[in-house]
Design a protein around this motif. Structure first.
Motif, PDB file in Angstrom:
ATOM      1  N   ARG A  28     -74.749  56.210 -70.080  1.00 21.13           N
ATOM      2  CA  ARG A  28     -73.982  56.872 -71.262  1.00 21.13           C
ATOM      3  C   ARG A  28     -73.546  58.237 -71.023  1.00 21.13           C
ATOM      4  O   ARG A  28     -74.726  58.352 -70.469  1.00 21.13           O
ATOM      5  N   VAL A  29     -72.796  58.566 -72.170  1.00 16.57           N
ATOM      6  CA  VAL A  29     -72.629  59.925 -71.391  1.00 16.57           C
ATOM      7  C   VAL A  29     -72.941  60.584 -73.308  1.00 16.57           C
ATOM      8  O   VAL A  29     -71.904  60.361 -73.978  1.00 16.57           O
ATOM      9  N   VAL A  30     -73.565  61.484 -72.782  1.00 15.05           N
ATOM     10  CA  VAL A  30     -74.391  61.948 -74.246  1.00 15.05           C
ATOM     11  C   VAL A  30     -74.186  63.724 -74.247  1.00 15.05           C
ATOM     12  O   VAL A  30     -74.736  63.913 -73.282  1.00 15.05           O
ATOM     13  N   VAL A  31     -72.735  63.744 -74.856  1.00 15.05           N
ATOM     14  CA  VAL A  31     -72.881  65.477 -75.400  1.00 15.05           C
ATOM     15  C   VAL A  31     -73.492  67.202 -76.531  1.00 15.05           C
ATOM     16  O   VAL A  31     -73.146  65.490 -77.278  1.00 15.05           O
ATOM     17  N   GLY A  32     -74.053  67.464 -76.273  1.00 16.19           N
ATOM     18  CA  GLY A  32     -75.195  68.352 -76.743  1.00 16.19           C
ATOM     19  C   GLY A  32     -73.854  68.955 -78.104  1.00 16.19           C
ATOM     20  O   GLY A  32     -72.624  69.889 -77.602  1.00 16.19           O
ATOM     21  N   MET A  33     -73.948  68.138 -79.437  1.00 15.46           N
ATOM     22  CA  MET A  33     -72.961  68.482 -79.826  1.00 15.46           C
ATOM     23  C   MET A  33     -73.523  69.601 -81.064  1.00 15.46           C
ATOM     24  O   MET A  33     -73.380  69.428 -82.622  1.00 15.46           O
ATOM     25  N   ILE A  38     -70.772  73.298 -79.981  1.00 15.52           N
ATOM     26  CA  ILE A  38     -70.007  73.579 -80.175  1.00 15.52           C
ATOM     27  C   ILE A  38     -69.578  74.655 -80.074  1.00 15.52           C
ATOM     28  O   ILE A  38     -68.745  75.000 -79.776  1.00 15.52           O
ATOM     29  N   ALA A  39     -70.456  75.668 -80.325  1.00 16.29           N
ATOM     30  CA  ALA A  39     -69.601  77.058 -80.162  1.00 16.29           C
ATOM     31  C   ALA A  39     -68.963  77.908 -78.391  1.00 16.29           C
ATOM     32  O   ALA A  39     -68.580  78.502 -78.833  1.00 16.29           O
ATOM     33  N   ALA A  40     -70.005  77.193 -77.857  1.00 16.74           N
ATOM     34  CA  ALA A  40     -69.749  77.794 -76.477  1.00 16.74           C
ATOM     35  C   ALA A  40     -69.074  76.365 -75.172  1.00 16.74           C
ATOM     36  O   ALA A  40     -68.357  76.532 -74.491  1.00 16.74           O
TER      37      ALA A  40
ATOM     38  N   ILE B   8     -66.113  72.832 -88.820  1.00 17.23           N
ATOM     39  CA  ILE B   8     -67.072  70.646 -90.132  1.00 17.23           C
ATOM     40  C   ILE B   8     -67.537  70.410 -89.625  1.00 17.23           C
ATOM     41  O   ILE B   8     -68.317  69.250 -89.748  1.00 17.23           O
ATOM     42  N   LEU B   9     -66.164  70.167 -87.809  1.00 18.67           N
ATOM     43  CA  LEU B   9     -67.698  68.977 -86.808  1.00 18.67           C
ATOM     44  C   LEU B   9     -69.290  69.261 -86.883  1.00 18.67           C
ATOM     45  O   LEU B   9     -69.912  69.202 -87.039  1.00 18.67           O
ATOM     46  N   ASP B  10     -70.001  70.911 -86.425  1.00 21.37           N
ATOM     47  CA  ASP B  10     -71.171  71.084 -86.858  1.00 21.37           C
ATOM     48  C   ASP B  10     -71.256  70.415 -88.152  1.00 21.37           C
ATOM     49  O   ASP B  10     -72.745  70.788 -88.228  1.00 21.37           O
ATOM     50  N   ILE B  11     -70.790  70.640 -89.316  1.00 25.75           N
ATOM     51  CA  ILE B  11     -71.646  70.815 -90.857  1.00 25.75           C
ATOM     52  C   ILE B  11     -71.848  69.277 -91.191  1.00 25.75           C
ATOM     53  O   ILE B  11     -72.669  69.017 -91.165  1.00 25.75           O
ATOM     54  N   MET B  12     -70.663  68.719 -89.846  1.00 33.01           N
ATOM     55  CA  MET B  12     -71.193  67.316 -90.405  1.00 33.01           C
ATOM     56  C   MET B  12     -72.570  66.129 -89.488  1.00 33.01           C
ATOM     57  O   MET B  12     -72.543  65.154 -89.871  1.00 33.01           O
ATOM     58  N   GLY B  69     -81.897  78.132 -87.642  1.00 31.82           N
ATOM     59  CA  GLY B  69     -80.659  77.373 -88.189  1.00 31.82           C
ATOM     60  C   GLY B  69     -79.266  78.349 -88.022  1.00 31.82           C
ATOM     61  O   GLY B  69     -79.642  79.259 -89.044  1.00 31.82           O
ATOM     62  N   LEU B  70     -77.874  77.630 -87.435  1.00 37.69           N
ATOM     63  CA  LEU B  70     -76.964  79.414 -87.258  1.00 37.69           C
ATOM     64  C   LEU B  70     -75.786  78.140 -88.574  1.00 37.69           C
ATOM     65  O   LEU B  70     -74.801  78.848 -88.456  1.00 37.69           O
ATOM     66  N   GLY B  71     -75.401  77.422 -88.370  1.00 33.96           N
ATOM     67  CA  GLY B  71     -74.680  76.464 -88.757  1.00 33.96           C
ATOM     68  C   GLY B  71     -74.328  76.560 -89.866  1.00 33.96           C
ATOM     69  O   GLY B  71     -72.922  77.360 -90.372  1.00 33.96           O
ATOM     70  N   ILE B  72     -74.682  76.550 -90.643  1.00 26.80           N
ATOM     71  CA  ILE B  72     -74.499  76.892 -92.118  1.00 26.80           C
ATOM     72  C   ILE B  72     -74.412  78.496 -92.322  1.00 26.80           C
ATOM     73  O   ILE B  72     -73.440  78.687 -92.755  1.00 26.80           O
ATOM     74  N   PRO B  73     -75.136  79.549 -92.120  1.00 22.44           N
ATOM     75  CA  PRO B  73     -74.501  80.822 -91.910  1.00 22.44           C
ATOM     76  C   PRO B  73     -72.870  81.534 -91.324  1.00 22.44           C
ATOM     77  O   PRO B  73     -72.651  81.973 -91.938  1.00 22.44           O
ATOM     78  N   LEU B  74     -73.282  80.444 -90.571  1.00 21.26           N
ATOM     79  CA  LEU B  74     -72.558  80.651 -89.794  1.00 21.26           C
ATOM     80  C   LEU B  74     -71.135  80.426 -90.487  1.00 21.26           C
ATOM     81  O   LEU B  74     -69.469  81.133 -90.845  1.00 21.26           O
ATOM     82  N   LEU B  75     -71.274  79.453 -91.425  1.00 19.51           N
ATOM     83  CA  LEU B  75     -69.938  78.377 -91.806  1.00 19.51           C
ATOM     84  C   LEU B  75     -69.956  79.860 -93.319  1.00 19.51           C
ATOM     85  O   LEU B  75     -68.649  80.618 -93.247  1.00 19.51           O
ATOM     86  N   LYS B  76     -70.622  80.306 -93.931  1.00 23.23           N
ATOM     87  CA  LYS B  76     -71.074  80.946 -95.274  1.00 23.23           C
ATOM     88  C   LYS B  76     -70.741  82.661 -94.384  1.00 23.23           C
ATOM     89  O   LYS B  76     -68.825  82.517 -95.066  1.00 23.23           O
ATOM     90  N   ALA B  77     -70.667  82.891 -93.111  1.00 23.90           N
ATOM     91  CA  ALA B  77     -69.958  84.228 -92.957  1.00 23.90           C
ATOM     92  C   ALA B  77     -68.636  84.464 -93.034  1.00 23.90           C
ATOM     93  O   ALA B  77     -67.734  84.973 -93.200  1.00 23.90           O
ATOM     94  N   ALA B  78     -68.136  83.014 -92.325  1.00 25.04           N
ATOM     95  CA  ALA B  78     -66.989  82.766 -91.691  1.00 25.04           C
ATOM     96  C   ALA B  78     -65.681  82.722 -93.292  1.00 25.04           C
ATOM     97  O   ALA B  78     -64.721  83.182 -93.365  1.00 25.04           O
TER      98      ALA B  78
END
Ligand SMILES: Nc1ncnc2c1ncn2[C@@H]1O[C@H](COP(=O)(O)OP(=O)(O)OP(=O)(O)O)[C@@H](O)[C@H]1O
Ligand SMILES: [Mg+2]
Lengths: 121, 182
Positions: A28-33, A38-40, B8-12, B69-78
């Protein structure tokens, strides 16, 4: 253009050719997402694993993403879990490092020490 | 984030962490009306009214590995930096809808980026979650529903290399076709 009907053919072919992958027993390859991963740049890293594994048609290896692994400054982070072996955690990955990990670790069984969390700390 | 498709990926991913078994993404680019919007609807655990009110504020979150938590605040700012914004509505035990809108031609709007990669990773990672995805650019549109795909695949998994490759091509072709018509 690809259509859903293609899936029917893929299904038949797959069922003929391979023993279906099971949830357990494979690599299993598990990627932190999470947001930090994601930002990195975790998404292209995951994609590189998927492409490399599909290209080599490696059966019994699954690539999945997960939420936060909890070490934001070391993202993108990937864990590789081989049955009966200790989990190996790779950090600060980019797509260029992926082929080497697939080849040396997943195919040949030798973790790439220079990319692991041990080397980063 | 460099691309909207990463937001989108982050929010999903939030929907999946919330235990959703169905996540729907509606994405629309209306160039004439100069707006890009998307909404993500899930049937996860939902949030209390209190939580909804505080979640856009980075000093509240229920996760334990890190405090903020960063995801939603980042989306809001964007969204806000393009003259748009987000709305979040949720009900405990029922699910969550989050929508975001962006000024299409605003100079600070991030490019949409690689939607094919975003969807591919999600669909192949979560065997027990279904996805519905619709993407429209003006009058061109395509949609997918993993429930239909699973029916065709039977016992064969999305993680099977041949299926993964097919899905990758399917997504790339359909995304590209949206932009062929002027
Ligand atoms: N779809 C959802 N369903 C239920 N709860 C949600 C949903 N989306 C967000 N939340 C709640 O809101 C919190 C904040 O979300 P946000 O994305 O801003 O940060 P996070 O996911 O905690 O961390 P990060 O995104 O930085 O990795 C989450 O921890 C979760 O408790
Ligand atoms: Mg999040």
């Amino acid at each position: 253009m690809k259509t859903l009907a293609d899936l029917e053919a893929i299904r038949k072919k797959t069922l003929e050719q391979v023993t279906l992958r099971k949830d357990e027993g494979g690599v299993r390859v598990v990627v932190g997402m999470a947001t930090c991963g994601i930002a990195a740049g975790a998404r292209p890293v995951m994609n590189a694993f998927m492409e490399e594994i599909a290209k080599r048609n490696l059966e019994n290896v699954t690539v999945t993403q997960t939420g936060c692994i909890g070490m934001c400054r070391l993202e993108p982070i990937v864990e590789i879990i081989v049955p009966d072996k200790e989990k190996v955690t790779y950090v600060k990955l980019n797509p260029d490092k992926v082929a080497k990990i697939v080849n040396e670790h997943i195919v040949n069984g030798n973790p790439v020490a220079e990319y692991t969390i041990g080397a980063a700390e | 984030m460099k691309e909207l498709s990463l937001h989108i990926l982050d929010i999903m991913q939030n929907s999946i962490v919330a235990g959703a078994t169905l996540v729907e993404l509606d994405l629309a680019e209306d160039r004439e009306e100069d707006v890009l919007t998307f909404s993500i609807t899930d049937n996860g655990c939902g949030m209390s009214t209190e939580m909804v009110e505080t979640v856009v504020n980075p000093f509240t979150t229920s996760r334990t590995t890190r405090k903020v938590g960063l995801g939603i605040p980042l989306l809001k700012a964007a969204a806000e930096q393009t003259g748009g914004g987000i709305t979040l509505s949720s009900k405990l035990g029922e699910g969550t809808v989050i929508t975001a809108s962006f000024g299409y031609s605003h100079i600070d709007r991030q490019p949409l980026g690689n939607m094919a990669e975003t969807m591919l990773g999600l669909i192949t990672s979560y065997e027990s979650v279904d996805f519905v995805y619709r993407h429209r650019v003006d009058t061109e549109e395509y949609a997918l529903d993993t429930r239909e795909m699973r029916q065709m695949l039977g016992e064969v998994s999305f993680a099977e290399p041949q299926v993964m490759l097919w899905l990758s091509e399917f997504l790339k072709e359909n995304e590209a076709a949206l932009y062929l018509v002027k």
